[in-house]
Scaffold this motif. Structure first.
Motif, PDB file in Angstrom:
ATOM      1  N   ARG A   1       6.802   5.763   9.437  1.00 38.80           N
ATOM      2  CA  ARG A   1       7.052   4.321   9.581  1.00 38.80           C
ATOM      3  C   ARG A   1       6.405   3.543   8.449  1.00 38.80           C
ATOM      4  NH1 ARG A   1       8.480   2.687  14.292  1.00 38.80           N
ATOM      5  NH2 ARG A   1       7.279   4.290  15.360  1.00 38.80           N
ATOM      6  N   THR A   2       7.148   2.597   7.860  1.00 34.16           N
ATOM      7  CA  THR A   2       6.576   1.747   6.811  1.00 34.16           C
ATOM      8  C   THR A   2       5.729   0.654   7.449  1.00 34.16           C
ATOM      9  OG1 THR A   2       8.580   0.403   6.748  1.00 34.16           O
ATOM     10  CG2 THR A   2       8.403   2.145   5.121  1.00 34.16           C
ATOM     11  N   VAL A   3       4.567   0.414   6.858  1.00 33.09           N
ATOM     12  CA  VAL A   3       3.640  -0.610   7.335  1.00 33.09           C
ATOM     13  C   VAL A   3       3.084  -1.366   6.138  1.00 33.09           C
ATOM     14  CG1 VAL A   3       2.992   0.648   9.429  1.00 33.09           C
ATOM     15  CG2 VAL A   3       1.701   1.005   7.337  1.00 33.09           C
ATOM     16  N   ASN A   4       2.548  -2.525   6.389  1.00 31.62           N
ATOM     17  CA  ASN A   4       1.879  -3.288   5.331  1.00 31.62           C
ATOM     18  C   ASN A   4       0.459  -2.767   5.157  1.00 31.62           C
ATOM     19  OD1 ASN A   4       4.011  -5.016   4.746  1.00 31.62           O
ATOM     20  ND2 ASN A   4       3.484  -6.352   6.450  1.00 31.62           N
ATOM     21  N   ASP A   5       0.087  -2.512   3.907  1.00 28.59           N
ATOM     22  CA  ASP A   5      -1.248  -2.049   3.575  1.00 28.59           C
ATOM     23  C   ASP A   5      -1.915  -3.122   2.733  1.00 28.59           C
ATOM     24  OD1 ASP A   5      -3.328   0.003   3.404  1.00 28.59           O
ATOM     25  OD2 ASP A   5      -2.776   0.114   1.295  1.00 28.59           O
ATOM     26  N   PRO A   6      -3.119  -3.577   3.105  1.00 31.53           N
ATOM     27  CA  PRO A   6      -3.749  -4.667   2.355  1.00 31.53           C
ATOM     28  C   PRO A   6      -4.044  -4.333   0.898  1.00 31.53           C
ATOM     29  CG  PRO A   6      -5.183  -3.904   4.139  1.00 31.53           C
ATOM     30  CD  PRO A   6      -3.910  -3.140   4.234  1.00 31.53           C
ATOM     31  N   VAL A   7      -4.228  -3.059   0.577  1.00 30.60           N
ATOM     32  CA  VAL A   7      -4.568  -2.667  -0.790  1.00 30.60           C
ATOM     33  C   VAL A   7      -3.326  -2.325  -1.608  1.00 30.60           C
ATOM     34  CG1 VAL A   7      -5.835  -0.990  -2.186  1.00 30.60           C
ATOM     35  CG2 VAL A   7      -6.818  -1.835  -0.052  1.00 30.60           C
ATOM     36  N   ASN A   8      -2.416  -1.542  -1.030  1.00 29.37           N
ATOM     37  CA  ASN A   8      -1.273  -1.016  -1.775  1.00 29.37           C
ATOM     38  C   ASN A   8       0.042  -1.739  -1.514  1.00 29.37           C
ATOM     39  OD1 ASN A   8      -2.612   1.328  -3.047  1.00 29.37           O
ATOM     40  ND2 ASN A   8      -2.988   1.840  -0.914  1.00 29.37           N
ATOM     41  N   GLY A   9       0.055  -2.693  -0.634  1.00 33.17           N
ATOM     42  CA  GLY A   9       1.287  -3.419  -0.310  1.00 33.17           C
ATOM     43  C   GLY A   9       2.063  -2.741   0.791  1.00 33.17           C
ATOM     44  N   VAL A  10       2.680  -1.614   0.498  1.00 34.81           N
ATOM     45  CA  VAL A  10       3.458  -0.876   1.485  1.00 34.81           C
ATOM     46  C   VAL A  10       2.877   0.517   1.624  1.00 34.81           C
ATOM     47  CG1 VAL A  10       5.728   0.091   2.016  1.00 34.81           C
ATOM     48  CG2 VAL A  10       5.555  -2.156   0.977  1.00 34.81           C
ATOM     49  N   ALA A  11       2.812   1.008   2.844  1.00 33.87           N
ATOM     50  CA  ALA A  11       2.346   2.364   3.114  1.00 33.87           C
ATOM     51  C   ALA A  11       3.272   2.985   4.153  1.00 33.87           C
ATOM     52  CB  ALA A  11       0.907   2.343   3.615  1.00 33.87           C
ATOM     53  N   VAL A  12       3.196   4.291   4.272  1.00 39.58           N
ATOM     54  CA  VAL A  12       3.953   5.024   5.288  1.00 39.58           C
ATOM     55  C   VAL A  12       2.940   5.695   6.198  1.00 39.58           C
ATOM     56  CG1 VAL A  12       5.497   6.979   5.690  1.00 39.58           C
ATOM     57  CG2 VAL A  12       5.957   5.417   3.807  1.00 39.58           C
ATOM     58  N   GLN A  13       3.063   5.442   7.499  1.00 43.52           N
ATOM     59  CA  GLN A  13       2.177   6.134   8.428  1.00 43.52           C
ATOM     60  C   GLN A  13       2.983   7.191   9.172  1.00 43.52           C
ATOM     61  OE1 GLN A  13       0.548   2.934  10.752  1.00 43.52           O
ATOM     62  NE2 GLN A  13       2.119   3.076  12.316  1.00 43.52           N
ATOM     63  N   LEU A  14       2.409   8.387   9.257  1.00 48.31           N
ATOM     64  CA  LEU A  14       3.047   9.497   9.942  1.00 48.31           C
ATOM     65  C   LEU A  14       2.515   9.548  11.361  1.00 48.31           C
ATOM     66  CD1 LEU A  14       2.945  12.202   7.124  1.00 48.31           C
ATOM     67  CD2 LEU A  14       4.752  10.579   7.679  1.00 48.31           C
ATOM     68  N   GLU A  15       3.438   9.610  12.322  1.00 48.91           N
ATOM     69  CA  GLU A  15       3.072   9.493  13.731  1.00 48.91           C
ATOM     70  C   GLU A  15       3.610  10.656  14.550  1.00 48.91           C
ATOM     71  OE1 GLU A  15       4.807   5.822  14.997  1.00 48.91           O
ATOM     72  OE2 GLU A  15       3.733   4.651  13.501  1.00 48.91           O
ATOM     73  N   THR A  16       2.791  11.113  15.505  1.00 47.13           N
ATOM     74  CA  THR A  16       3.260  12.024  16.542  1.00 47.13           C
ATOM     75  C   THR A  16       3.667  11.149  17.728  1.00 47.13           C
ATOM     76  OG1 THR A  16       1.092  12.278  17.578  1.00 47.13           O
ATOM     77  CG2 THR A  16       1.639  13.811  15.793  1.00 47.13           C
ATOM     78  N   ALA A  17       4.003  11.770  18.837  1.00 44.68           N
ATOM     79  CA  ALA A  17       4.352  11.000  20.028  1.00 44.68           C
ATOM     80  C   ALA A  17       3.143  10.250  20.582  1.00 44.68           C
ATOM     81  CB  ALA A  17       4.935  11.913  21.101  1.00 44.68           C
ATOM     82  N   ASP A  18       1.929  10.735  20.263  1.00 41.75           N
ATOM     83  CA  ASP A  18       0.718  10.167  20.843  1.00 41.75           C
ATOM     84  C   ASP A  18      -0.140   9.345  19.909  1.00 41.75           C
ATOM     85  OD1 ASP A  18       1.324  11.535  23.241  1.00 41.75           O
ATOM     86  OD2 ASP A  18       0.419  13.358  22.422  1.00 41.75           O
ATOM     87  N   ALA A  19      -0.053   9.588  18.588  1.00 42.95           N
ATOM     88  CA  ALA A  19      -1.022   8.952  17.688  1.00 42.95           C
ATOM     89  C   ALA A  19      -0.504   8.867  16.264  1.00 42.95           C
ATOM     90  CB  ALA A  19      -2.322   9.751  17.690  1.00 42.95           C
ATOM     91  N   ILE A  20      -1.176   8.021  15.484  1.00 39.02           N
ATOM     92  CA  ILE A  20      -0.957   7.967  14.037  1.00 39.02           C
ATOM     93  C   ILE A  20      -1.869   9.023  13.435  1.00 39.02           C
ATOM     94  CG2 ILE A  20      -1.204   6.557  11.971  1.00 39.02           C
ATOM     95  CD1 ILE A  20      -0.859   4.098  13.871  1.00 39.02           C
ATOM     96  N   VAL A  21      -1.318   9.950  12.664  1.00 37.50           N
ATOM     97  CA  VAL A  21      -2.133  11.058  12.155  1.00 37.50           C
ATOM     98  C   VAL A  21      -2.424  10.969  10.669  1.00 37.50           C
ATOM     99  CG1 VAL A  21      -1.526  12.670  13.975  1.00 37.50           C
ATOM    100  CG2 VAL A  21      -0.088  12.517  11.959  1.00 37.50           C
ATOM    101  N   MET A  22      -1.583  10.258   9.898  1.00 40.93           N
ATOM    102  CA  MET A  22      -1.826  10.135   8.459  1.00 40.93           C
ATOM    103  C   MET A  22      -1.328   8.790   7.964  1.00 40.93           C
ATOM    104  SD  MET A  22      -0.775  13.728   6.738  1.00 40.93           S
ATOM    105  CE  MET A  22      -0.036  14.762   7.966  1.00 40.93           C
TER     106      MET A  22
END
Length: 114
Positions: A88-109
């Motif tokens: 999922r793409t998210v806003n990152d305060p330092v880099n502008g855009v980031a991608v967070q990798l998620e399982t069904a239960d949590a954000i892992v990376m």
């Protein structure tokens, strides 16, 4: 006024597909302990994962389904071995855009542009 409204609608129609594809490219990923764990590459409907750990069973390729805010992982080693379902793409305060990798239960990376 009609020309302005028509031009605005045309601009919005043309810009939406490009905004949905912002997650494509190379991403340097960190885990919850902020250690660098690998590189995620996304182009079109495929992804590749290269772990920093030699022989990691999560390394490899797979297919994905693009969404408005990222992509769903259909198959491949990240889905099968690590249980990661979404990039999922998210806003990152330092880099502008980031991608967070998620399982069904949590954000892992969290992955930032490389």
């Amino acid at each position: 006024m009609r020309r302005f409204a028509l031009a605005l609608l045309l601009f919005l129609a043309l810009s939406v597909p490009s905004m949905a594809q912002i997650y494509q490219g190379n991403w340097s990923c960190r885990d919850a302990s902020t250690n660098r764990v690998g590189i995620l590459t996304i182009y079109g409907s495929v992804y590749g994962w290269a772990s920093r750990t030699a022989g990691d069973p999560n390394s490899g390729t797979g297919t994905l389904t693009p969404y408005e805010d990222g992509a769903g992982l259909n198959d491949g080693n990240l889905r099968g071995n690590a249980g990661i379902q979404t990039a999922r793409t998210v806003n990152d305060p330092v880099n502008g855009v980031a991608v967070q990798l998620e399982t069904a239960d949590a954000i892992v990376m969290l992955c930032t542009p490389r």
